[in-house]
Design a protein around this motif. Structure first.
Motif, PDB file in Angstrom:
ATOM      1  N   HIS A 307     -69.206 -82.789  -2.198  1.00 35.35           N
ATOM      2  CA  HIS A 307     -67.860 -83.186  -1.791  1.00 35.35           C
ATOM      3  C   HIS A 307     -66.858 -82.902  -2.909  1.00 35.35           C
ATOM      4  O   HIS A 307     -65.708 -82.516  -2.638  1.00 35.35           O
ATOM      5  CB  HIS A 307     -67.855 -84.674  -1.444  1.00 35.35           C
ATOM      6  CG  HIS A 307     -66.590 -85.121  -0.767  1.00 35.35           C
ATOM      7  ND1 HIS A 307     -66.105 -84.550   0.391  1.00 35.35           N
ATOM      8  CD2 HIS A 307     -65.696 -86.119  -1.088  1.00 35.35           C
ATOM      9  CE1 HIS A 307     -64.985 -85.146   0.745  1.00 35.35           C
ATOM     10  NE2 HIS A 307     -64.711 -86.113  -0.134  1.00 35.35           N
ATOM     11  N   ALA A 308     -67.272 -83.103  -4.155  1.00 41.52           N
ATOM     12  CA  ALA A 308     -66.393 -82.801  -5.284  1.00 41.52           C
ATOM     13  C   ALA A 308     -66.046 -81.311  -5.313  1.00 41.52           C
ATOM     14  O   ALA A 308     -64.897 -80.928  -5.605  1.00 41.52           O
ATOM     15  CB  ALA A 308     -67.063 -83.219  -6.589  1.00 41.52           C
ATOM     16  N   GLN A 309     -67.020 -80.463  -4.978  1.00 41.67           N
ATOM     17  CA  GLN A 309     -66.742 -79.022  -4.954  1.00 41.67           C
ATOM     18  C   GLN A 309     -65.786 -78.655  -3.826  1.00 41.67           C
ATOM     19  O   GLN A 309     -64.933 -77.768  -3.981  1.00 41.67           O
ATOM     20  CB  GLN A 309     -68.058 -78.259  -4.809  1.00 41.67           C
ATOM     21  CG  GLN A 309     -68.941 -78.332  -6.044  1.00 41.67           C
ATOM     22  CD  GLN A 309     -70.278 -77.646  -5.835  1.00 41.67           C
ATOM     23  OE1 GLN A 309     -70.613 -77.194  -4.743  1.00 41.67           O
ATOM     24  NE2 GLN A 309     -71.076 -77.582  -6.910  1.00 41.67           N
ATOM     25  N   THR A 310     -65.928 -79.343  -2.685  1.00 40.75           N
ATOM     26  CA  THR A 310     -65.014 -79.090  -1.568  1.00 40.75           C
ATOM     27  C   THR A 310     -63.581 -79.428  -1.941  1.00 40.75           C
ATOM     28  O   THR A 310     -62.631 -78.690  -1.619  1.00 40.75           O
ATOM     29  CB  THR A 310     -65.432 -79.917  -0.335  1.00 40.75           C
ATOM     30  OG1 THR A 310     -66.731 -79.503   0.081  1.00 40.75           O
ATOM     31  CG2 THR A 310     -64.446 -79.747   0.809  1.00 40.75           C
ATOM     32  N   ILE A 352     -62.322 -81.382  11.237  1.00 39.45           N
ATOM     33  CA  ILE A 352     -61.281 -81.213  10.222  1.00 39.45           C
ATOM     34  C   ILE A 352     -61.064 -79.721   9.996  1.00 39.45           C
ATOM     35  O   ILE A 352     -62.018 -78.953   9.776  1.00 39.45           O
ATOM     36  CB  ILE A 352     -61.698 -81.867   8.884  1.00 39.45           C
ATOM     37  CG1 ILE A 352     -61.982 -83.362   9.067  1.00 39.45           C
ATOM     38  CG2 ILE A 352     -60.606 -81.667   7.841  1.00 39.45           C
ATOM     39  CD1 ILE A 352     -62.468 -84.039   7.797  1.00 39.45           C
ATOM     40  N   ASP A 353     -59.804 -79.335  10.075  1.00 36.72           N
ATOM     41  CA  ASP A 353     -59.395 -77.978   9.665  1.00 36.72           C
ATOM     42  C   ASP A 353     -58.859 -78.126   8.251  1.00 36.72           C
ATOM     43  O   ASP A 353     -57.710 -78.509   8.042  1.00 36.72           O
ATOM     44  CB  ASP A 353     -58.327 -77.462  10.633  1.00 36.72           C
ATOM     45  CG  ASP A 353     -57.855 -76.067  10.255  1.00 36.72           C
ATOM     46  OD1 ASP A 353     -58.437 -75.475   9.320  1.00 36.72           O
ATOM     47  OD2 ASP A 353     -56.891 -75.587  10.878  1.00 36.72           O
ATOM     48  N   ARG A 362     -61.462 -74.104   5.751  1.00 39.32           N
ATOM     49  CA  ARG A 362     -62.821 -74.530   6.082  1.00 39.32           C
ATOM     50  C   ARG A 362     -62.763 -75.469   7.277  1.00 39.32           C
ATOM     51  O   ARG A 362     -61.831 -76.270   7.410  1.00 39.32           O
ATOM     52  CB  ARG A 362     -63.476 -75.244   4.904  1.00 39.32           C
ATOM     53  CG  ARG A 362     -63.663 -74.375   3.672  1.00 39.32           C
ATOM     54  CD  ARG A 362     -64.417 -75.111   2.584  1.00 39.32           C
ATOM     55  NE  ARG A 362     -65.769 -75.487   3.036  1.00 39.32           N
ATOM     56  CZ  ARG A 362     -66.619 -76.206   2.308  1.00 39.32           C
ATOM     57  NH1 ARG A 362     -66.247 -76.638   1.094  1.00 39.32           N
ATOM     58  NH2 ARG A 362     -67.815 -76.505   2.778  1.00 39.32           N
ATOM     59  N   PHE A 363     -63.753 -75.295   8.153  1.00 39.51           N
ATOM     60  CA  PHE A 363     -63.851 -76.170   9.317  1.00 39.51           C
ATOM     61  C   PHE A 363     -65.025 -77.129   9.080  1.00 39.51           C
ATOM     62  O   PHE A 363     -66.179 -76.697   8.930  1.00 39.51           O
ATOM     63  CB  PHE A 363     -64.073 -75.339  10.596  1.00 39.51           C
ATOM     64  CG  PHE A 363     -62.907 -74.456  10.929  1.00 39.51           C
ATOM     65  CD1 PHE A 363     -61.811 -74.955  11.638  1.00 39.51           C
ATOM     66  CD2 PHE A 363     -62.874 -73.124  10.501  1.00 39.51           C
ATOM     67  CE1 PHE A 363     -60.738 -74.140  11.925  1.00 39.51           C
ATOM     68  CE2 PHE A 363     -61.799 -72.313  10.794  1.00 39.51           C
ATOM     69  CZ  PHE A 363     -60.720 -72.818  11.501  1.00 39.51           C
ATOM     70  N   LEU A 364     -64.689 -78.426   9.065  1.00 39.23           N
ATOM     71  CA  LEU A 364     -65.673 -79.455   8.754  1.00 39.23           C
ATOM     72  C   LEU A 364     -65.769 -80.446   9.902  1.00 39.23           C
ATOM     73  O   LEU A 364     -64.873 -80.552  10.734  1.00 39.23           O
ATOM     74  CB  LEU A 364     -65.294 -80.204   7.470  1.00 39.23           C
ATOM     75  CG  LEU A 364     -65.040 -79.352   6.219  1.00 39.23           C
ATOM     76  CD1 LEU A 364     -64.535 -80.238   5.084  1.00 39.23           C
ATOM     77  CD2 LEU A 364     -66.320 -78.630   5.798  1.00 39.23           C
TER      78      LEU A 364
END
Length: 371
Positions: A307-310, A352-353, A362-364
């Motif tokens: 998550h930190a990298q995202t 999430i877009d 990114r699509f999450l």
């Protein structure tokens, strides 16, 4: 080592008793003079007994508040018997030879009678432990039973002392009856110590060994009190020290069961929890999923590496920060809406877009689970 020592000492004393009934094994048993008269020794005896009574009171308190709440088998036995021991030792102190009269005259025979009452209840407590007997019910019930029993014995000592055979003859020492009773307690305590040492190999090793040491010291005290000619003998003094030592071992066992073991279990539980948390944290760090935990103020409490990298932030920079400071503005309203549901106790999922700070789209799929 304790078992071998106890058996050796006990065997030696038993052989000596069998060899000669009218002997003095202790070199001071014949009344070694040590410059103490009756009035001075009465004060010394008072101090010794006050120490012993204080220890007994602590045993009762710990058994009530520590052992009973943990439903330890020995709790009510210690409450009932050592409450009685406190009272008996108090009367033994008050009526010791050389003390001023209180209600009735103080004398060696009356003091010895209450000594035997105290030993009876103490031996009973250790016997119940050795037999594994559990006295069921509230500690208050057994406290009242113990006090009622010792009160009955006390009335005999107050009102009917003249009808009891003498236990001590001035100038001659203890009578054969007192010797027989002391040796009876000596044998009983030695047998109890052996039984407790055998039990120590199966359950509560440390506690059982402490109780066994108490029984062994009490046996030696009984042996000492069977062999003195004057109440101011050094052997009499040694017997009282042995009794205090026996009480200390009972107190140590109660402290270990009521306080030491619970704290040890708590420390072990904390260490186990810490190890599991570390194992879980290590697992979460290895998962290729964005995982984060927020508090009720929507501040990050935990963020895994993915998550930190995202979010393009180091983990240490994210912890403690509010989502408003981290999540891109275009996703913030959507995040707030679903976090509000989580704070009200409802879980939610939503797509999430997401646009990273570097401009990558990114699509999450987010899933929020309330605590």
């Amino acid at each position: 080592m304790i078992k071998r020592t106890a058996l050796y000492v006990g065997g030696t004393l038993l052989l000596a008793i069998a060899r000669e009934a009218e002997f003095n094994l202790l070199p001071v048993a014949g009344g070694l003079p040590w410059g103490i008269d009756k009035s001075d020794y009465a004060s010394i005896h008072l101090i010794l007994e006050m120490v012993a009574i204080s220890i007994s009171v602590m045993v009762v308190a710990i058994a009530w508040y520590g052992l009973a709440r943990r439903r330890i088998r020995s709790a009510n036995s210690l409450v009932a018997c050592f409450a009685a021991v406190c009272v008996a030792d108090l009367w033994h102190t008050v009526f010791y030879e050389g003390m001023p009269a209180l209600f009735v005259e103080a004398s060696a025979n009356r003091a010895i009678y209450f000594w035997f009452v105290g030993r009876l209840f103490e031996t009973l407590a250790l016997l119940l432990l050795a037999l594994g007997t559990r006295l069921r019910g509230h500690p208050l019930l057994w406290l009242l039973i113990g006090l009622a029993a010792v009160t009955a014995f006390s009335l005999v000592g107050f009102l009917n002392m003249d009808q009891l055979p003498p236990m001590f003859i001035p100038g001659e020492g203890v009578t054969s009856l007192k010797k027989a009773i002391e040796y009876g307690f000596f044998g009983a305590n030695l047998a109890i110590a052996s039984r407790l040492l055998l039990l120590s190999g199966r359950e509560g090793a440390g506690v059982m060994r402490l109780f066994a040491c108490s029984a062994l010291l009490m046996a030696l005290a009984n042996f000492a009190f069977a062999n003195y000619t004057m109440v101011t003998d050094l052997v009499n003094f040694a017997g009282h020290l042995l009794k205090i030592g026996a009480y200390c071992f009972v107190l140590a066992a109660a402290l270990r069961s009521g306080i030491g073991e619970p704290y040890a279990q708590l420390a072990a539980s904390k260490e186990s929890l810490r190890s599991r948390e570390e194992a879980l944290r290590g697992l979460l760090e290895q998962l290729p999923l964005d995982i984060a935990r927020l508090d009720s103020q929507c501040r990050y409490v935990y963020v895994n590496q993915a998550h930190a990298q995202t979010l393009r932030h180091p983990v240490q920079d994210l912890v403690g920060r509010h989502i408003d400071e981290v999540i891109p503005e275009r996703n913030l309203d959507q995040a707030r809406e679903h976090l509000a549901l989580a704070l009200s106790g409802q879980g939610s999922e939503y797509p999430i877009d997401f646009m990273t700070q570097s401009g990558q789209q990114r699509f999450l799929h987010a899933k929020i689970v309330p605590d």
